[in-house]
Design an enzyme around this catalytic site. Structure first.
Site, PDB file in Angstrom:
ATOM      1  N   ASN A 144     157.691  -8.101  19.348  1.00 19.58           N
ATOM      2  CA  ASN A 144     157.685  -7.280  20.562  1.00 19.58           C
ATOM      3  C   ASN A 144     157.152  -8.072  21.756  1.00 19.58           C
ATOM      4  O   ASN A 144     155.991  -8.473  21.768  1.00 19.58           O
ATOM      5  CB  ASN A 144     156.812  -6.044  20.316  1.00 19.58           C
ATOM      6  CG  ASN A 144     156.671  -5.154  21.520  1.00 19.58           C
ATOM      7  OD1 ASN A 144     157.323  -5.338  22.535  1.00 19.58           O
ATOM      8  ND2 ASN A 144     155.803  -4.166  21.402  1.00 19.58           N
TER       9      ASN A 144
ATOM     10  N   TYR B  20     155.365   2.389   9.360  1.00 14.79           N
ATOM     11  CA  TYR B  20     156.483   1.442   9.258  1.00 14.79           C
ATOM     12  C   TYR B  20     157.607   2.069   8.433  1.00 14.79           C
ATOM     13  O   TYR B  20     158.780   1.940   8.765  1.00 14.79           O
ATOM     14  CB  TYR B  20     156.009   0.135   8.616  1.00 14.79           C
ATOM     15  CG  TYR B  20     155.026  -0.613   9.473  1.00 14.79           C
ATOM     16  CD1 TYR B  20     155.459  -1.423  10.522  1.00 14.79           C
ATOM     17  CD2 TYR B  20     153.659  -0.512   9.248  1.00 14.79           C
ATOM     18  CE1 TYR B  20     154.557  -2.108  11.316  1.00 14.79           C
ATOM     19  CE2 TYR B  20     152.746  -1.193  10.040  1.00 14.79           C
ATOM     20  CZ  TYR B  20     153.201  -1.987  11.070  1.00 14.79           C
ATOM     21  OH  TYR B  20     152.304  -2.658  11.865  1.00 14.79           O
TER      22      TYR B  20
ATOM     23  N   GLU C 230     144.502   7.035  23.678  1.00 12.91           N
ATOM     24  CA  GLU C 230     145.600   7.997  23.670  1.00 12.91           C
ATOM     25  C   GLU C 230     145.262   9.267  22.890  1.00 12.91           C
ATOM     26  O   GLU C 230     146.098  10.152  22.766  1.00 12.91           O
ATOM     27  CB  GLU C 230     146.858   7.346  23.093  1.00 12.91           C
ATOM     28  CG  GLU C 230     147.402   6.240  23.993  1.00 12.91           C
ATOM     29  CD  GLU C 230     148.700   5.644  23.499  1.00 12.91           C
ATOM     30  OE1 GLU C 230     149.055   5.826  22.308  1.00 12.91           O
ATOM     31  OE2 GLU C 230     149.380   4.997  24.314  1.00 12.91           O
TER      32      GLU C 230
ATOM     33  N   CYS D  18     154.012  -0.694  20.141  1.00 17.04           N
ATOM     34  CA  CYS D  18     153.875  -1.022  18.720  1.00 17.04           C
ATOM     35  C   CYS D  18     152.465  -0.724  18.219  1.00 17.04           C
ATOM     36  O   CYS D  18     152.250  -0.668  17.007  1.00 17.04           O
ATOM     37  CB  CYS D  18     154.286  -2.460  18.449  1.00 17.04           C
ATOM     38  SG  CYS D  18     153.388  -3.684  19.374  1.00 17.04           S
ATOM     39  N   HIS D  19     151.518  -0.487  19.139  1.00 17.24           N
ATOM     40  CA  HIS D  19     150.173  -0.112  18.694  1.00 17.24           C
ATOM     41  C   HIS D  19     150.180   1.266  18.014  1.00 17.24           C
ATOM     42  O   HIS D  19     149.238   1.612  17.326  1.00 17.24           O
ATOM     43  CB  HIS D  19     149.173  -0.142  19.863  1.00 17.24           C
ATOM     44  CG  HIS D  19     149.463   0.813  20.963  1.00 17.24           C
ATOM     45  ND1 HIS D  19     150.379   0.554  21.957  1.00 17.24           N
ATOM     46  CD2 HIS D  19     148.950   2.040  21.245  1.00 17.24           C
ATOM     47  CE1 HIS D  19     150.414   1.560  22.809  1.00 17.24           C
ATOM     48  NE2 HIS D  19     149.555   2.489  22.379  1.00 17.24           N
TER      49      HIS D  19
END
Length: 159
Positions: free
Chosen positions: A112, A91, A147, A120-121
């Site tokens: 979001n 952040y 990912e 945002c993950h």
């Protein structure tokens, strides 16, 4: 305000619910329990999502999307779309790039409307802790693992 889903897509992470207008995704979220199924989204939307699920991690960028929000929220969301798959940002890092505070970035992440597409993950606390996620922290961890993000023994993102 939630838009009623016009499309749904089952995934290993849960059922995705979409609100689509004019060929663009306006709202995308995970179902929060038994919700009525809707038809699958059109191929220009479903195709990139299926490709991402199959391992083409850059495919989410091809989803036609139109997130609606304030100019500040849209700036944060545009920055989130620049975070490459398999990487995370804090952040604080995002706040410095945008000239604001971490709490403001967190508030924009909470607002979001396009989970996954606006990733945002990929935002974590400075300590590597996952923090909140509208789809649930366990799902956030699963998305990051998909990912290729690695975690330490305490369950924090390895930095």
């Amino acid at each position: 305000m939630r838009s009623p889903p016009t499309h749904s897509l089952p995934t290993p992470f849960g059922v995705l619910l979409f609100h689509v207008e004019r060929g663009r995704v306006l709202h995308l979220r995970f179902a929060e329990g038994p919700e009525s199924a809707a038809p699958a989204p059109p191929d220009p939307i479903a195709g990139p999502l299926r490709a991402w699920l199959a391992g083409d991690l850059a495919a989410l960028a091809a989803v036609p999307a139109e997130p609606r929000g304030t100019p500040f929220q849209r700036a944060v969301w545009a920055e989130l779309r620049r975070v490459p798959p398999g990487q995370t940002r804090t952040y604080g890092e995002l706040a410095r790039r945008l000239g604001t505070g971490p709490r403001a970035v967190g508030a924009a992440c909470r607002a979001n409307p396009l989970l996954l597409v606006v990733p945002c993950h990929r935002v974590v606390a400075a300590s590597g802790a996952l923090g909140g996620y509208a789809g649930g922290v366990a799902r956030k961890a699963a998305l990051l693992r998909h990912e290729g993000v690695r975690f330490d023994a305490r369950g924090r993102v390895a930095r």
